[in-house]
Design a protein around this motif. Structure first.
Motif, short mmCIF file in Angstrom:
data_model
loop_
_atom_site.label_atom_id
_atom_site.label_comp_id
_atom_site.label_asym_id
_atom_site.label_seq_id
_atom_site.Cartn_x
_atom_site.Cartn_y
_atom_site.Cartn_z
N MET A 152 -5.16 -8.56 -5.07
CA MET A 152 -5.41 -9.96 -4.74
C MET A 152 -6.30 -10.13 -3.53
N GLN A 153 -6.14 -9.26 -2.54
CA GLN A 153 -6.96 -9.36 -1.33
C GLN A 153 -8.17 -8.45 -1.37
N GLY A 154 -8.20 -7.50 -2.30
CA GLY A 154 -9.39 -6.67 -2.47
C GLY A 154 -9.54 -5.53 -1.49
N TYR A 155 -8.47 -5.14 -0.80
CA TYR A 155 -8.58 -4.02 0.13
C TYR A 155 -8.68 -2.71 -0.64
N PRO A 156 -9.51 -1.78 -0.18
CA PRO A 156 -9.51 -0.44 -0.79
C PRO A 156 -8.13 0.19 -0.64
N VAL A 157 -7.81 1.09 -1.56
CA VAL A 157 -6.50 1.73 -1.53
C VAL A 157 -6.27 2.43 -0.18
N ALA A 158 -7.31 3.08 0.34
CA ALA A 158 -7.14 3.80 1.61
C ALA A 158 -6.79 2.85 2.75
N GLU A 159 -7.40 1.67 2.77
CA GLU A 159 -7.10 0.70 3.81
C GLU A 159 -5.71 0.12 3.62
N ALA A 160 -5.34 -0.16 2.37
CA ALA A 160 -3.99 -0.65 2.10
C ALA A 160 -2.95 0.37 2.55
N ALA A 161 -3.25 1.64 2.35
CA ALA A 161 -2.33 2.70 2.78
C ALA A 161 -2.16 2.70 4.29
N ARG A 162 -3.26 2.48 5.01
CA ARG A 162 -3.16 2.42 6.47
C ARG A 162 -2.35 1.21 6.90
N ILE A 163 -2.55 0.07 6.23
CA ILE A 163 -1.81 -1.14 6.57
C ILE A 163 -0.32 -0.94 6.33
N LEU A 164 0.01 -0.34 5.18
CA LEU A 164 1.41 -0.15 4.81
C LEU A 164 2.01 1.09 5.47
N ASP A 165 1.17 1.90 6.09
CA ASP A 165 1.61 3.12 6.77
C ASP A 165 2.29 4.08 5.79
N VAL A 166 1.65 4.27 4.66
CA VAL A 166 2.13 5.21 3.64
C VAL A 166 0.93 5.99 3.12
N PRO A 167 1.15 7.12 2.45
CA PRO A 167 0.03 7.86 1.86
C PRO A 167 -0.68 7.05 0.78
N THR A 168 -1.96 7.38 0.54
CA THR A 168 -2.71 6.66 -0.49
C THR A 168 -2.07 6.84 -1.86
N GLY A 169 -1.50 8.02 -2.10
CA GLY A 169 -0.85 8.24 -3.38
C GLY A 169 0.33 7.30 -3.60
N THR A 170 1.02 6.95 -2.52
CA THR A 170 2.15 6.02 -2.62
C THR A 170 1.65 4.63 -3.00
N VAL A 171 0.54 4.20 -2.40
CA VAL A 171 -0.03 2.90 -2.75
C VAL A 171 -0.45 2.89 -4.22
N LYS A 172 -1.11 3.95 -4.67
CA LYS A 172 -1.54 4.03 -6.07
C LYS A 172 -0.33 3.97 -7.00
N SER A 173 0.73 4.70 -6.62
CA SER A 173 1.93 4.72 -7.45
C SER A 173 2.59 3.35 -7.51
N ARG A 174 2.70 2.69 -6.34
CA ARG A 174 3.31 1.36 -6.31
C ARG A 174 2.50 0.37 -7.12
N CYS A 175 1.16 0.45 -7.01
CA CYS A 175 0.31 -0.46 -7.79
C CYS A 175 0.47 -0.19 -9.28
#
Length: 241
Positions: A152-175
Motif C-alpha cells: 500500500m505504501q510502496g516501500y521496497p522489501v528491504a526498507e520495510a524490513a528495516r522499519i519492522l526490524d526483521v529480516p527481509t525474508g520475514t517480510v517476504k513471508s509475512r506478505c
C-alpha cells in the motif's frame, strides 16, 4: 514557510542532533517532513482515524524522548517508521478484546477518508475501500503491517524490513501469507482479463499471486492522508522506541 527556511538543506540526522543539543524547533521540522507518511502508515495499519492519530502522537512523543539514543545505524525516517509501526501494533493488540470489524459500515468508512475525498468519491470506490479495510482487518497484525508498508505504501522489501526490524525474508513471508489469506476475499476486485498473477506494471514489490489493492490515492505522503497538525502531536503516552 518562513520559520522553516533556516532548515533548508539540513539533513534529518543533523536536525535530530540539533534537537538533542537543545534546538527548540529542530524536532518540529522533523515532524513536518515526515508526519504525512507516518500518518498514512498508521491509518492503514489500524483502519481507524482516532486510533491512528493517537498512535502517531505516541510514536512522536517516544521519538522526541528517545532522540539521544539514535546512533545513525539507519535513516531517521526508518527509525521513525519503526517507532510508529510499533505504536500501531501495541494499540492494535490492546484493542483486540473490544474491537469488532475494522470498517463495518459507511459511517466508519467515511472516517477513513478526508472530507474533500469522500464528498467526490464515487460509490463504487467507497465500496472497494470498505472491502479492502474489512479484508485487512482479518489478518494478524504482523502480516497487516508488512502488507501496508510494501503493497500500500510502496516501500521496497528491504526498507520495510528495516522499519519492522526483521529480516527481509520475514517480510517476504509475512506478505506472502497475508496475500494468500486475502486472495479469496479480494480476488473479485482484480481487473478483468488479467489472468492469475500476470498483471503488468502493478508495482516493484509484486510477486506472483495477488497483492493488496492500494487505498484510494495511496502513495507515500499523499495529501489526502494528511495527519494531525503539529500542535496536536505531543499529548503524552509513547510507543516503543
Amino acid at each position: 514557510m518562513a520559520q522553516d527556511a533556516g532548515y533548508d538543506g539540513v539533513s534529518d540526522k543533523d536536525l535530530l542532533a540539533r534537537h538533542v543539543e537543545g534546538d527548540p524547533d529542530a524536532f518540529g521540522e522533523i515532524v513536518r517532513r515526515h508526519r504525512d507518511r507516518l500518518w498514512a502508515v498508521a491509518l492503514r495499519t489500524l483502519g481507524d482515524r482516532e486510533e491512528a492519530a493517537d498512535a502517531v502522537q505516541d510514536a512522536l512523543v517516544s521519538a522526541y524522548r528517545a532522540a539521544h539514543t539514535f546512533r545513525g545505524q539507519s535513516a531517521v525516517t526508518t527509525w521513525l517508521h519503526r517507532i510508529t509501526v510499533n505504536a500501531c501494533l501495541d494499540r492494535a493488540r490492546k484493542a483486540d478484546s473490544r474491537k469488532t470489524a475494522p470498517v463495518d459500515d459507511t459511517e466508519r468508512l467515511e472516517q477513513l477518508l478526508e472530507p474533500h475525498e469522500s464528498a467526490s468519491a464515487p460509490a463504487e470506490r467507497n465500496d472497494v475501500q470498505r472491502q479492502l479495510f474489512e479484508a485487512l482487518g482479518t489478518l494478524p497484525h504482523d502480516q497487516r503491517a508488512a502488507l501496508v508498508l510494501v503493497d500500500m505504501q510502496g516501500y521496497p522489501v528491504a526498507e520495510a524490513a528495516r522499519i519492522l526490524d526483521v529480516p527481509t525474508g520475514t517480510v517476504k513471508s509475512r506478505c506472502a501469507r497475508g496475500r494468500a489469506r486475502l486472495l479469496p476475499l479480494l480476488a473479485h476486485l482484480r481487473p478483468e482479463g488479467t489472468g492469475h498473477g500476470k498483471e503488468p506494471g502493478v508495482g516493484r514489490n509484486r510477486v506472483e499471486g495477488t497483492s493488496v489493492p492500494p487505498a484510494t490515492g495511496a502513495s507515500r505522503g499523499s495529501p489526502e492522508d494528511a495527519g494531525p497538525s503539529d500542535s496536536a502531536v505531543v499529548k503524552g503516552g509513547g510507543g516503543r522506541a
